[in-house]
Motif scaffolding. Structure first.
Motif, PDB file in Angstrom:
ATOM      1  N   GLY A  53       2.450   2.579   7.232  1.00 10.72           N
ATOM      2  CA  GLY A  53       2.290   1.753   5.785  1.00 10.72           C
ATOM      3  C   GLY A  53       3.831   2.482   5.719  1.00 10.72           C
ATOM      4  O   GLY A  53       4.751   3.645   6.065  1.00 10.72           O
ATOM      5  N   ASP A  96       5.794   4.297   2.207  1.00  9.91           N
ATOM      6  CA  ASP A  96       5.589   5.252   0.354  1.00  9.91           C
ATOM      7  C   ASP A  96       6.931   4.965  -0.005  1.00  9.91           C
ATOM      8  O   ASP A  96       7.284   5.072  -1.013  1.00  9.91           O
ATOM      9  CB  ASP A  96       5.409   6.300   1.031  1.00  9.91           C
ATOM     10  N   ASN A 108       2.252   1.288   0.970  1.00  7.39           N
ATOM     11  CA  ASN A 108       1.136   1.330   0.286  1.00  7.39           C
ATOM     12  C   ASN A 108       1.226   1.793  -0.648  1.00  7.39           C
ATOM     13  O   ASN A 108       1.548   1.664  -1.732  1.00  7.39           O
ATOM     14  CB  ASN A 108       1.414   3.322   1.068  1.00  7.39           C
ATOM     15  N   MET A 109      -0.146   2.480  -1.602  1.00  7.44           N
ATOM     16  CA  MET A 109      -0.534   2.896  -2.821  1.00  7.44           C
ATOM     17  C   MET A 109       0.977   3.786  -3.228  1.00  7.44           C
ATOM     18  O   MET A 109       0.683   4.558  -2.304  1.00  7.44           O
ATOM     19  CB  MET A 109      -2.041   3.159  -2.727  1.00  7.44           C
ATOM     20  N   SER A 163       2.541  -8.164  -3.634  1.00  3.68           N
ATOM     21  CA  SER A 163       2.711  -6.403  -3.157  1.00  3.68           C
ATOM     22  C   SER A 163       2.542  -5.292  -4.580  1.00  3.68           C
ATOM     23  O   SER A 163       1.742  -4.423  -4.060  1.00  3.68           O
ATOM     24  CB  SER A 163       3.388  -6.297  -1.577  1.00  3.68           C
ATOM     25  N   THR A 199      -0.143  -5.230  -6.276  1.00  2.00           N
ATOM     26  CA  THR A 199      -2.220  -5.137  -5.163  1.00  2.00           C
ATOM     27  C   THR A 199      -1.469  -3.537  -5.040  1.00  2.00           C
ATOM     28  O   THR A 199      -2.388  -2.999  -4.952  1.00  2.00           O
ATOM     29  CB  THR A 199      -2.713  -5.941  -4.308  1.00  2.00           C
ATOM     30  N   MET A 200      -0.492  -2.962  -4.600  1.00  2.00           N
ATOM     31  CA  MET A 200      -0.904  -1.803  -3.886  1.00  2.00           C
ATOM     32  C   MET A 200       0.116  -0.742  -5.373  1.00  2.00           C
ATOM     33  O   MET A 200      -0.017   0.255  -4.468  1.00  2.00           O
ATOM     34  CB  MET A 200       0.610  -1.692  -3.033  1.00  2.00           C
ATOM     35  N   ARG A 201       0.041  -1.345  -6.235  1.00  2.00           N
ATOM     36  CA  ARG A 201       0.247  -0.640  -7.575  1.00  2.00           C
ATOM     37  C   ARG A 201       2.166   0.140  -7.346  1.00  2.00           C
ATOM     38  O   ARG A 201       1.977   1.345  -8.134  1.00  2.00           O
ATOM     39  CB  ARG A 201      -0.635   0.253  -8.501  1.00  2.00           C
ATOM     40  N   ALA A 202       2.693  -0.361  -7.380  1.00  2.00           N
ATOM     41  CA  ALA A 202       4.276   0.095  -6.248  1.00  2.00           C
ATOM     42  C   ALA A 202       4.840  -0.182  -7.436  1.00  2.00           C
ATOM     43  O   ALA A 202       4.650  -0.905  -8.573  1.00  2.00           O
ATOM     44  CB  ALA A 202       3.627  -0.174  -5.243  1.00  2.00           C
TER      45      ALA A 202
END
Length: 363
Positions: free
Chosen positions: A228, A230, A249-250, A279, A282-285
């Motif tokens: 993934g 970052d 990624n998260m 995304s 859902t990935m708290r990005a």
């Protein structure tokens, strides 16, 4: 040597529709400014180098942005390195090398206010033109965009689009210096090879090999980013941004630096918006844009650090230098098509003045 009577200037005579066309930017012969026109607090400069940047296409649009658009009929805006040839400002003397004001940069000579001018320090081993690239807007954008917005940590995976370009190549190298795994997206096998062999990237993705097919590009991302992403430093936008959002990624950080894929689209509403934006939820990005001028007070610190990395052999850069203001328009067009011949790693063009250096006296 006395100042010439006439000089070359380039004016924006009409706003481009789509790609820049003949008649949008027009080369003219106009009267050169004279020492008699100088007012107290002003300096007369000879432009040594002009930088051509992707953002210029945006400045030519009649749209609200971080700086006002260039007006029809005005001299084209651009960053410059200049030599002072006459001065009525106590802080500048003849022969000083300065960063020129961006407004009306496409000229050979200009009068500008001393308070809007920055004197450039000599840095051994580096050309003056570096202050328009790796030590100028390019380097500042890479430095602050990555470190302040992307906030990479050692061991994280950093993905960079436009990785072989002026800003992208510096971002890649800073991320490597910080101990990150770095994967670059670029157009063509030659640029990808340069990124791996000369800059030492951990992986590369040739987006052109996908032929515009999102699923084919997604497969390339899967193969190169098994763990993934970052930090994604994006210079391109469009399909590339949309597909990368699926690989976050998260708590990933997406840095929006530019969107060169849509710069020639006249109606911004026609530029594809990222449909995979959920995304981020859902990935708290986080996806965040920035303007490099927000960090202008910290530029000297960044210049010192970048110069140190260069002198230590950790940071490499290349320049594509063209001679003559009469070649600037064609060079700018090539900036959006990858026409920087044989100069991988730096898609910024620098136009070098061919007017001889001259000093005149204010006395």
């Amino acid at each position: 040597m006395s100042l010439p009577h006439m000089q070359k200037v380039v004016r924006m005579m009409q706003r481009p529709v789509g790609e820049i066309q003949d008649g949008d930017l027009v080369l003219r012969e106009e009267k050169c400014p004279t020492i008699e026109e100088l007012k107290d607090g002003e300096i007369l400069v000879h432009r040594l180098f002009l930088s051509l940047d992707p953002a210029m296409r945006g400045w030519m649009r009649d749209l609200k942005s971080y700086i006002p658009p260039v007006k029809v009929g005005e001299i084209m805006r651009g960053g410059t390195i200049c030599e002072v040839v006459a001065s009525k400002h106590a802080g500048f003397k003849v022969g000083d090398v300065v960063q020129g004001a961006m407004n009306e940069g496409w000229t050979e000579f200009a009068i500008q206010k001393g308070k809007a001018t920055q004197k450039l320090p000599p840095i051994p081993g580096l050309p003056l033109s570096a202050f328009l690239g790796v030590l100028g807007g390019t380097g500042m954008t890479a430095y602050f965009g990555l470190l302040r917005v992307g906030v990479p940590k050692a061991g994280e995976t950093v993905l960079v689009s436009g990785a072989a370009g002026a800003t992208g190549s510096v971002v890649c190298q800073i991320a490597k210096i910080l101990g990150c795994k770095v994967v670059g997206i670029a157009g063509g096998s030659e640029k990808c090879r340069w990124l791996k062999e000369e800059l030492g990237l951990d992986g590369t993705i040739d987006y052109k090999a996908a032929n515009g097919d999102p699923e084919a590009f997604q497969q390339m991302l899967r193969q190169n980013l098994k763990g993934g992403v970052d930090v994604f430093f994006d210079n391109v936008g469009g399909m590339i941004l949309n597909e990368v959002l699926r690989r976050l990624n998260m708590h990933a950080r997406v840095v929006i630096c530019g969107a060169i894929s849509g710069y020639n689209e006249e109606d911004p509403r026609k530029v594809p918006a990222p449909s995979n934006y959920l995304s981020l939820l859902t990935m708290r990005a986080k996806m965040e844009g920035f303007i490099v001028f927000d960090y202008v007070k910290e530029f000297p610190i960044a210049v010192q650090q970048l110069a140190s990395w260069i002198n230590e052999g950790k940071l490499a850069f290349k320049e594509d230098v063209r001679d003559g203001l009469e070649n600037a328009t064609d060079s700018l067009k090539q900036l959006y098509t990858g026409g920087n011949k044989g100069k991988l790693g730096k898609c910024i063009f620098i136009v070098r003045s061919i007017v001889s250096s001259c000093h005149v006296s204010c006395s």
